[in-house]
Design a protein around this motif. Sequence first.
Motif, PDB file in Angstrom:
ATOM      1  N   ILE A 151       0.835  -1.204   0.000  1.00 42.04           N
ATOM      2  CA  ILE A 151       0.000   0.000   0.000  1.00 42.04           C
ATOM      3  C   ILE A 151       0.870   1.254   0.000  1.00 42.04           C
ATOM      4  O   ILE A 151       0.579   2.222  -0.718  1.00 42.04           O
ATOM      5  CB  ILE A 151      -0.973  -0.013   1.200  1.00 42.04           C
ATOM      6  N   MET A 152       1.947   1.230   0.775  1.00 44.62           N
ATOM      7  CA  MET A 152       2.863   2.381   0.797  1.00 44.62           C
ATOM      8  C   MET A 152       3.535   2.572  -0.561  1.00 44.62           C
ATOM      9  O   MET A 152       3.749   3.696  -0.997  1.00 44.62           O
ATOM     10  CB  MET A 152       3.915   2.206   1.901  1.00 44.62           C
ATOM     11  N   SER A 153       3.852   1.480  -1.236  1.00 49.53           N
ATOM     12  CA  SER A 153       4.472   1.554  -2.555  1.00 49.53           C
ATOM     13  C   SER A 153       3.534   2.214  -3.569  1.00 49.53           C
ATOM     14  O   SER A 153       3.932   3.103  -4.313  1.00 49.53           O
ATOM     15  CB  SER A 153       4.847   0.148  -3.027  1.00 49.53           C
ATOM     16  N   ILE A 154       2.292   1.778  -3.584  1.00 44.85           N
ATOM     17  CA  ILE A 154       1.316   2.356  -4.509  1.00 44.85           C
ATOM     18  C   ILE A 154       1.045   3.815  -4.154  1.00 44.85           C
ATOM     19  O   ILE A 154       0.901   4.665  -5.039  1.00 44.85           O
ATOM     20  CB  ILE A 154       0.030   1.510  -4.519  1.00 44.85           C
ATOM     21  N   SER A 155       1.023   4.124  -2.873  1.00 46.80           N
ATOM     22  CA  SER A 155       0.825   5.509  -2.444  1.00 46.80           C
ATOM     23  C   SER A 155       1.990   6.397  -2.870  1.00 46.80           C
ATOM     24  O   SER A 155       1.784   7.529  -3.318  1.00 46.80           O
ATOM     25  CB  SER A 155       0.650   5.578  -0.929  1.00 46.80           C
ATOM     26  N   ALA A 156       3.212   5.892  -2.730  1.00 47.08           N
ATOM     27  CA  ALA A 156       4.384   6.668  -3.157  1.00 47.08           C
ATOM     28  C   ALA A 156       4.353   6.918  -4.656  1.00 47.08           C
ATOM     29  O   ALA A 156       4.694   8.009  -5.117  1.00 47.08           O
ATOM     30  CB  ALA A 156       5.665   5.938  -2.758  1.00 47.08           C
ATOM     31  N   CYS A 157       3.919   5.924  -5.414  1.00 46.98           N
ATOM     32  CA  CYS A 157       3.789   6.087  -6.863  1.00 46.98           C
ATOM     33  C   CYS A 157       2.753   7.155  -7.185  1.00 46.98           C
ATOM     34  O   CYS A 157       2.978   8.022  -8.045  1.00 46.98           O
ATOM     35  CB  CYS A 157       3.421   4.755  -7.514  1.00 46.98           C
ATOM     36  N   ALA A 158       1.617   7.122  -6.503  1.00 47.90           N
ATOM     37  CA  ALA A 158       0.553   8.101  -6.751  1.00 47.90           C
ATOM     38  C   ALA A 158       1.008   9.518  -6.408  1.00 47.90           C
ATOM     39  O   ALA A 158       0.754  10.465  -7.168  1.00 47.90           O
ATOM     40  CB  ALA A 158      -0.689   7.726  -5.946  1.00 47.90           C
ATOM     41  N   GLN A 175       4.395  15.313 -10.440  1.00 47.09           N
ATOM     42  CA  GLN A 175       4.636  15.614 -11.854  1.00 47.09           C
ATOM     43  C   GLN A 175       3.503  16.458 -12.435  1.00 47.09           C
ATOM     44  O   GLN A 175       3.741  17.354 -13.243  1.00 47.09           O
ATOM     45  CB  GLN A 175       4.813  14.326 -12.658  1.00 47.09           C
ATOM     46  N   ILE A 176       2.279  16.171 -12.031  1.00 43.82           N
ATOM     47  CA  ILE A 176       1.141  16.969 -12.504  1.00 43.82           C
ATOM     48  C   ILE A 176       1.262  18.404 -12.002  1.00 43.82           C
ATOM     49  O   ILE A 176       1.044  19.355 -12.758  1.00 43.82           O
ATOM     50  CB  ILE A 176      -0.187  16.318 -12.064  1.00 43.82           C
ATOM     51  N   TYR A 177       1.624  18.577 -10.736  1.00 45.00           N
ATOM     52  CA  TYR A 177       1.799  19.928 -10.202  1.00 45.00           C
ATOM     53  C   TYR A 177       2.981  20.651 -10.857  1.00 45.00           C
ATOM     54  O   TYR A 177       2.925  21.862 -11.055  1.00 45.00           O
ATOM     55  CB  TYR A 177       1.968  19.912  -8.680  1.00 45.00           C
ATOM     56  N   THR A 222       6.602   9.505 -20.669  1.00 44.54           N
ATOM     57  CA  THR A 222       7.201   8.177 -20.786  1.00 44.54           C
ATOM     58  C   THR A 222       7.654   7.651 -19.432  1.00 44.54           C
ATOM     59  O   THR A 222       7.347   6.506 -19.056  1.00 44.54           O
ATOM     60  CB  THR A 222       8.387   8.214 -21.765  1.00 44.54           C
ATOM     61  N   VAL A 223       8.363   8.470 -18.683  1.00 39.75           N
ATOM     62  CA  VAL A 223       8.874   8.035 -17.377  1.00 39.75           C
ATOM     63  C   VAL A 223       7.723   7.803 -16.398  1.00 39.75           C
ATOM     64  O   VAL A 223       7.757   6.846 -15.616  1.00 39.75           O
ATOM     65  CB  VAL A 223       9.886   9.069 -16.832  1.00 39.75           C
ATOM     66  N   SER A 224       6.688   8.616 -16.466  1.00 41.83           N
ATOM     67  CA  SER A 224       5.529   8.415 -15.594  1.00 41.83           C
ATOM     68  C   SER A 224       4.837   7.091 -15.898  1.00 41.83           C
ATOM     69  O   SER A 224       4.435   6.367 -14.984  1.00 41.83           O
ATOM     70  CB  SER A 224       4.542   9.570 -15.754  1.00 41.83           C
ATOM     71  N   ALA A 225       4.707   6.768 -17.171  1.00 40.47           N
ATOM     72  CA  ALA A 225       4.087   5.488 -17.551  1.00 40.47           C
ATOM     73  C   ALA A 225       4.941   4.315 -17.091  1.00 40.47           C
ATOM     74  O   ALA A 225       4.414   3.316 -16.585  1.00 40.47           O
ATOM     75  CB  ALA A 225       3.882   5.439 -19.062  1.00 40.47           C
ATOM     76  N   ILE A 226       6.257   4.426 -17.250  1.00 37.08           N
ATOM     77  CA  ILE A 226       7.169   3.355 -16.808  1.00 37.08           C
ATOM     78  C   ILE A 226       7.068   3.169 -15.296  1.00 37.08           C
ATOM     79  O   ILE A 226       6.999   2.038 -14.799  1.00 37.08           O
ATOM     80  CB  ILE A 226       8.608   3.653 -17.253  1.00 37.08           C
TER      81      ILE A 226
END
Length: 104
Positions: free
Chosen positions: A40-47, A53-55, A78-82
């Motif tokens: 869960i922490m991993s997915i949260s860090a990704c989000a 990046q959006i900001y 590209t990097v965000s998708a990867i």
Amino acid sequence: MIALLNLGSLILGLIAWALPVINLARYEKSNNRYWVFLSIMSISACAISLCFQIYSTYDRVKSEDWSALMDTMEATATVSAILLIFTILLNAVTLVLYRKRLTK
């Protein structure tokens, strides 16, 4: 501000990849009870990394820095998708392995 957002995004992206790797490295230990928390922490860090990046993009649009946007958007996308794909894959592998252990 943009530099801090990019640095934070990079650090959180690395954390998003490191946590499932830690889970997989600790798979052999029978008492790894925190694997769900680490996933869960991993997915949260990704989000949060993707949110940074959006900001960062929003800040460039707000300051009307069109040349910087045109120069960096392809690499950013590209990097965000990867980052997203590998985070999902690493956490999926972790889920499959630990789920097999729970059903035994």
